[in-house]
Write an enzyme that holds these catalytic residues in place. Structure first.
Site, PDB file in Angstrom:
ATOM      1  N   GLU A  31      41.072  49.628  40.143  1.00  0.00           N
ATOM      2  CA  GLU A  31      41.155  49.708  38.825  1.00  0.00           C
ATOM      3  C   GLU A  31      40.960  51.129  38.341  1.00  0.00           C
ATOM      4  OE1 GLU A  31      37.815  48.320  36.083  1.00  0.00           O
ATOM      5  OE2 GLU A  31      37.618  46.770  37.679  1.00  0.00           O
ATOM      6  N   CYS A  73      38.165  43.625  39.221  1.00  0.00           N
ATOM      7  CA  CYS A  73      37.463  43.678  40.303  1.00  0.00           C
ATOM      8  C   CYS A  73      37.977  42.987  41.377  1.00  0.00           C
ATOM      9  CB  CYS A  73      35.942  43.204  40.461  1.00  0.00           C
ATOM     10  SG  CYS A  73      34.992  44.199  39.109  1.00  0.00           S
ATOM     11  N   THR A  79      24.442  49.209  35.698  1.00  0.00           N
ATOM     12  CA  THR A  79      25.262  48.345  36.707  1.00  0.00           C
ATOM     13  C   THR A  79      26.644  49.228  37.141  1.00  0.00           C
ATOM     14  OG1 THR A  79      26.724  47.430  34.888  1.00  0.00           O
ATOM     15  CG2 THR A  79      24.609  46.480  35.205  1.00  0.00           C
ATOM     16  N   SER A 127      31.629  37.815  29.788  1.00  0.00           N
ATOM     17  CA  SER A 127      31.973  38.413  31.184  1.00  0.00           C
ATOM     18  C   SER A 127      31.190  37.307  32.005  1.00  0.00           C
ATOM     19  CB  SER A 127      31.743  39.651  31.338  1.00  0.00           C
ATOM     20  OG  SER A 127      32.119  39.838  32.674  1.00  0.00           O
ATOM     21  N   HIS A 180      30.974  37.920  44.745  1.00  0.00           N
ATOM     22  CA  HIS A 180      30.910  39.213  43.988  1.00  0.00           C
ATOM     23  C   HIS A 180      30.122  39.742  43.058  1.00  0.00           C
ATOM     24  CE1 HIS A 180      32.882  42.526  41.528  1.00  0.00           C
ATOM     25  NE2 HIS A 180      32.558  41.616  40.386  1.00  0.00           N
ATOM     26  N   SER A 183      37.375  40.491  35.935  1.00  0.00           N
ATOM     27  CA  SER A 183      37.590  40.278  34.603  1.00  0.00           C
ATOM     28  C   SER A 183      39.069  40.234  34.081  1.00  0.00           C
ATOM     29  CB  SER A 183      36.868  41.259  33.654  1.00  0.00           C
ATOM     30  OG  SER A 183      35.317  41.087  34.127  1.00  0.00           O
TER      31      SER A 183
END
Length: 508
Positions: A137, A171, A213, A263, A302, A407
């Site tokens: 991405e 992702c 993160t 999320s 994940h 997402s």
């Protein structure tokens, strides 16, 4: 040549090799004479035809490698720098360090490095690659795909007939790329060549609670038949929906817009849905029920940060629990549904503690890269697979349950089977040794690095860059952006590649 022969012997086409009288028992002088006068194109076409004719059993991952930048920042140092409580990032997120890109790197250079390392370490001839799928991405251009940049590494060898393109959805792109590659090999259009799947990103966030993160890294995988790690294609469960939990609408910034709570809720909803569907498909294919406790040796989830992995694993376990087990928890925490345990922190922690031993056995072996490098977005799940391969736990006849989430949202759950030993992959990945060779940045240096990236994006026009000297503090053999001209055209170069890296191709 002996290396090339052994490479194909491992693909179970020994008969084809014998038919054209290639034998490792020949003297070295005769092997060299054969090599000089040998028609490799005819041989390769013959081999590919035999591979197709002999079937496509155990399609999956033949080889893998993970690239991460040489520089990192400590989560402990970030806690002090941000003025948050001790353990906020180390315990609260479950993270140790975070990989940081050199400003001379971009997603293209990182993918080029990962692909080159894969080809070199596993001794792969570029003419044996028939498809390249990239999941990312992170963009370097809004039209030109990363895959087309990678073709420069194959055009040099006269290779142009290679299928594949980029896949993007947060992702999840790496998983879509892997499934595309596997489907191609299992289809009637397959021509006997391997596929390469590339998955990775540069994950950066604006100043605030999400910044720790972040991370960076790229995984490259060689996909083919008779693989040591095969994909169990009869049970692939997916969950797709439209939601704005994490997205990137601003063209002048690489920072995402994130609704953290939403999320996490979407992640949990997706894993619940996928696991329910996976169990149904497993029972249909195997005529017996599936449970994490009894039927999966490893679980790869994940990992934006490893604390979320712990919570998600608890959900899988509670979904498998008996009414009697849930009743015992209800007596202490009140009535609940397995899909709502994240809404009660005490209950969630109790479930995590209850299954801590299984978590240590089946999940922890795959968390090293995530804890040390942070979030690789599309590469996250496959970096965890590299961690698992690098542990001593990955052995013959083991199953790994895999959950991939992106997402927006897109998610799939599937399983991988370890058909043979992975000692050669473990040696090639060389994970612990490379992690130990990294250089630590201060939080101030990391913050300055991100500020410089922000300015490049905010300019809104291509920024001319010329590097007259090779960047420092990179691993040997790393690609970097050599220049960007006024029209935005990028040129790449490579740092010096040591003999150690090249020698790895003879691991076979």
């Amino acid at each position: 040549m002996a290396t090339y022969q052994k490479y194909y012997e491992e693909q179970f086409v020994v008969n084809s090799l014998n038919n054209i009288k290639m034998s490792q028992n020949k003297p070295a002088e005769q092997l060299e004479a054969d090599r000089v006068g040998f028609d490799w194109d005819e041989f390769r076409a013959h081999i590919n035809a035999q591979v197709v004719a002999n079937g496509r059993q155990n399609v999956g991952i033949v080889g893998a490698d993970v690239y991460f930048p040489k520089e990192f920042v400590s989560q402990k140092d970030l806690e002090d720098f941000d003025g948050v409580g001790s353990g906020k990032y180390q315990i609260g997120l479950g993270q140790k360090n975070m990989a940081v890109c050199n400003n001379s790197e971009d997603i293209v250079s990182m993918c080029m490095t990962a692909v080159e390392n894969l080809l070199t370490k596993y001794g792969i001839d570029r003419r044996d690659i028939g498809r390249i799928e990239v999941g990312t991405e992170t963009i370097a251009d809004k039209s030109k795909s990363v895959k087309t940049f990678l073709m420069s590494q194959f055009n040099e060898a006269g290779c142009y007939d290679i299928l594949g393109i980029d896949t993007m959805n947060a992702c999840y792109g790496g998983t879509s790329a892997l499934l595309n590659a596997v489907n191609w090999i299992e289809s009637s259009s397959w021509d006997g060549r391997y596929a390469i799947v590339v998955a990775g990103d540069i994950a950066v966030y604006e100043q605030g609670p999400a910044r720790p993160t972040g991370g960076a890294g790229v995984v490259a995988m060689l996909v083919g038949p008779h693989a040591p790690i095969s994909l169990e294609t009869k049970q692939i469960a997916s969950h797709m929906e439209h939601v704005y939990d994490f997205y990137k609408p601003h063209m002048d910034s690489e920072y995402p817009v994130v609704d953290g709570k939403l999320s996490n809720d979407c992640y949990m909803r997706s894993i619940d849905s996928c696991y329910s569907r996976y169990k149904f498909l497993y029972e249909k294919a195997n005529e017996k029920p599936f449970s994490v406790e009894n039927d999966s040796d490893f679980v790869i989830l994940h990992s934006p940060y490893t604390k979320l992995v712990q919570k998600s694993f608890a959900r899988l376990c509670i979904a498998d629990s008996t009414p009697e087990d849930r009743q015992k928890l209800s007596e202490e925490f009140g009535e609940f549904e397995p899909t709502t345990i994240h809404k009660n922190r005490d209950l969630e922690k109790a479930v995590m503690d209850l299954h801590k031993e299984k978590f240590t056995q089946s999940v922890s072996p795959g968390l090293l890269v995530s804890q040390e490098c942070g979030n690789m977005y599309t590469g996250s799940v496959y970096a965890s697979l590299c961690s698992l391969i690098s542990s001593q736990d990955a052995k013959l006849d083991k199953r790994a349950l895999v959950f991939s989430y992106g997402s927006g949202s897109a998610a799939s759950m599937f399983s991988l089977r370890f058909n043979r030993g992975v000692d050669k992959m473990r040696t090639a990945i060389n994970l612990q040794n490379r992690l130990s060779q990294r250089t630590k940045l201060t939080p101030e240096e990391y913050t300055q690095r991100l500020s410089e990236r922000e300015q490049k994006y905010k300019s809104g026009v291509p920024t001319q860059i010329i590097h007259n000297e090779k960047p420092t503090n990179m691993f040997p053999g790393t690609y970097y952006v050599k220049s960007i001209d006024p029209l935005g055209r990028r040129q790449y170069a490579r740092t010096f590649s040591t003999g150690i890296l090249r020698a790895a191709r003879y691991l076979r």
